[in-house]
Design an enzyme around this catalytic site. Structure first.
Site, mmCIF file in Angstrom:
data_model
loop_
_atom_site.group_PDB
_atom_site.id
_atom_site.type_symbol
_atom_site.label_atom_id
_atom_site.label_comp_id
_atom_site.label_asym_id
_atom_site.label_seq_id
_atom_site.Cartn_x
_atom_site.Cartn_y
_atom_site.Cartn_z
ATOM 1 N N ASP A 421 -0.590 -5.432 -9.983
ATOM 2 C CA ASP A 421 0.512 -4.514 -9.751
ATOM 3 C C ASP A 421 1.775 -5.181 -8.782
ATOM 4 O O ASP A 421 1.488 -5.543 -7.518
ATOM 5 C CB ASP A 421 0.119 -3.140 -8.738
ATOM 6 C CG ASP A 421 1.311 -2.129 -8.688
ATOM 7 O OD1 ASP A 421 2.552 -2.571 -8.789
ATOM 8 O OD2 ASP A 421 0.939 -1.028 -8.476
ATOM 9 N N HIS A 422 2.894 -5.476 -9.539
ATOM 10 C CA HIS A 422 3.735 -6.387 -8.685
ATOM 11 C C HIS A 422 4.395 -5.637 -7.487
ATOM 12 O O HIS A 422 5.101 -6.258 -6.832
ATOM 13 C CB HIS A 422 4.951 -6.892 -9.591
ATOM 14 C CG HIS A 422 5.384 -8.189 -9.372
ATOM 15 N ND1 HIS A 422 5.037 -8.721 -8.246
ATOM 16 C CD2 HIS A 422 5.964 -9.043 -9.933
ATOM 17 C CE1 HIS A 422 5.876 -10.204 -8.177
ATOM 18 N NE2 HIS A 422 6.239 -10.175 -9.472
ATOM 19 N N ARG A 423 4.024 -4.232 -7.368
ATOM 20 C CA ARG A 423 4.639 -3.903 -6.206
ATOM 21 C C ARG A 423 3.890 -4.113 -4.726
ATOM 22 O O ARG A 423 4.055 -4.290 -3.677
ATOM 23 C CB ARG A 423 4.597 -2.171 -6.272
ATOM 24 C CG ARG A 423 5.418 -1.394 -7.324
ATOM 25 C CD ARG A 423 5.077 -0.091 -7.579
ATOM 26 N NE ARG A 423 3.543 0.203 -8.084
ATOM 27 C CZ ARG A 423 3.049 1.342 -7.893
ATOM 28 N NH1 ARG A 423 3.815 2.507 -7.885
ATOM 29 N NH2 ARG A 423 1.752 1.432 -8.184
ATOM 30 N N VAL A 425 1.492 -6.924 -4.921
ATOM 31 C CA VAL A 425 1.043 -8.281 -4.987
ATOM 32 C C VAL A 425 2.030 -9.076 -5.528
ATOM 33 O O VAL A 425 2.642 -8.980 -6.782
ATOM 34 C CB VAL A 425 -0.001 -8.483 -5.862
ATOM 35 C CG1 VAL A 425 -0.659 -10.068 -6.077
ATOM 36 C CG2 VAL A 425 -1.376 -7.398 -5.779
#
Length: 451
Positions: A421-423, A425
């Site tokens: 999850d780019h939010r 990581v």
């Protein structure tokens, strides 16, 4: 006296179940906690124990019926049971305190009417049994391993009885559009008939007699109802894919030393009771790497506007079963030694094969592993379980020419696929985690240097 048993809530967010089969018949004498039926929820097949000792008087549903939580499932003749009230209760009367119902083993006390169901503690899962079966069922999982439920239902199912639902189906009426006149929003036969008369619904029989407009309703097409685990998984996949911004990164690693380690452990007589394979070694590597990269062991709490990092690892292991994909969870996997971790994976395999994985065993995960390598697939783009920051996919182990000590040699090579999850990581954090896992698989002795 006649006593009804309603379908209890079998897990958080589970509002209905399909009756798979009855284990008793009308007229049978049953004992307290004797299994009376098998039902399939969106997560698993569950055996329901009887909350009463008595005689079965009525089975209210047939195999294949979908039963809502709180709907009467079976009636018993129970000696000494209180008779149902026959006197009407005045509108101004104070509500009486509800009487306690017998406890259904494994599911806690029945919730009070009108009260919000309390979340149950996860059932303890024994680590003593030693599984002798192959763990291929846990390793043979598609890369899109999702089983976490959506936290809310977009549309509640209209309340009605099975005969009313059948009438609506016969008349071609969508129950969601029918105004309810019954108590507590219950839709009656008259409600359905009045709606059908008003809108001019076409009965199913008449519709069947009309000229067919479709050409795929014959023997050339197989229609499979979307229900149970597969329906649940599909909803969770869609929710995850369109909620968390997925990023997938790949890393190919020489796992020759891991394969040698596994072979030596299998040859060790002192470890003969433990089936330690590549999955177990990878699981241990993940636990160690999460301790060094906590952003991968976290969740995004939008309501609180916080990032929640876990100081423990509840590791989900994707499992492909005949009924669909499930992800049972190993609690506190980071506190387990390699043999114990291997034992838990083997136990999960046996339970998953039998379809008896309880709903509580598939919640609370903080990170997941899925292995599509057993299908011969090298890499993939795993979809996150809702609420988790990462999922690691294990590719197939293949013997390939590889640079080793300055020369080309045949080595065992595996590709790791990490979705996150780019939010939560950043790319650098995801890469560091993947390199940590890869370094352990390349040289298992490096695990001694990590903490």
């Amino acid at each position: 006296m006649s006593t009804d048993f309603v379908l209890p809530q079998l897990g958080e967010g589970l509002l209905e179940a399909e009756l798979v089969q009855w284990l008793v018949a009308e007229g049978d004498a049953v004992e307290l906690n004797q299994n009376i039926a098998e039902v399939e929820t969106a997560k698993a097949v569950i055996e329901l124990p009887s909350p009463f000792a008595g005689t079965v008087s009525t089975l209210h549903h047939a195999a294949g019926d979908t039963v809502e939580v709180g709907e009467v499932l079976i009636s018993f003749d129970v000696a000494g049971a209180p008779a149902p009230a026959t006197e009407p209760v005045a509108a101004t009367a104070e509500p009486e305190e509800e009487k306690a119902t017998p406890n259904l083993v494994g599911y806690g006390a029945a919730p009070r009417k009108g009260a919000r169901p309390a979340r149950r503690a996860r059932a303890a899962r024994s680590g003593d049994a030693r599984a002798a079966a192959d763990t291929a069922v846990l390793e043979a999982a598609p890369h899109d391993a999702i089983v976490e439920p959506p936290p809310e239902r977009v549309r509640e199912r209209p309340r009605s009885t099975p005969p009313v639902r059948k009438l609506a189906k016969d008349l071609g009426v969508d129950l969601a559009l029918v105004p309810a006149s019954g108590e507590n929003g219950l839709i009656t036969r008259d409600d359905v008939q009045m709606y059908a008369d008003r809108v001019g619904a076409v009965p199913a029989a008449a519709a069947a007699a009309a000229p067919a407009r479709r050409t795929d309703d014959d023997a050339r097409v197989r229609r499979i109802p979307i229900r149970g685990v597969r329906k649940f998984t599909a909803a969770a996949m869609v929710k995850s894919a369109f909620t968390a911004p997925h990023v997938t990164t790949f890393h190919t690693v020489d796992v020759t030393e891991t394969m040698r380690l596994v072979a030596s452990l299998k040859a060790d007589r002192s470890l003969a009771d433990h089936r330690i394979g590549v999955m177990a070694v990878a699981a241990k590597a993940v636990c160690l790497a999460l301790g060094r990269n906590p952003s991968l062991n976290a969740r995004w709490d939008a309501e609180a506007d916080e990032i929640v990092e876990y100081h423990y690892v509840n590791l989900g292991i994707a499992a492909a079963t005949d009924r669909g994909l499930i992800v049972p969870v190993i609690d506190d996997a980071d506190a387990m030694a390699l043999p114990e971790l291997a034992d838990r994976i083997s136990e999960l395999a046996l339970t998953a094969r039998s379809g008896k994985t309880p709903p509580a065993a598939m919640t609370g995960g903080t990170f997941s592993i899925t292995n599509f390598g057993v299908f011969g697939v090298e890499a993939g783009t795993p979809i996150l379980n809702p609420g988790e920051a990462g999922i690691l996919g294990l590719g197939s182990v293949a013997r390939r020419p590889w640079e080793h000590d300055g020369q080309i040699a045949l080595r065992d090579v595996m590709t790791l696929s990490l979705s996150f999850d780019h939010r939560l990581v950043d790319g650098a954090e995801g890469s560091r985690f993947l390199v940590d896992v890869a370094s352990i698989l390349a040289e298992p002795g490096r695990a001694m240097l990590m903490r």
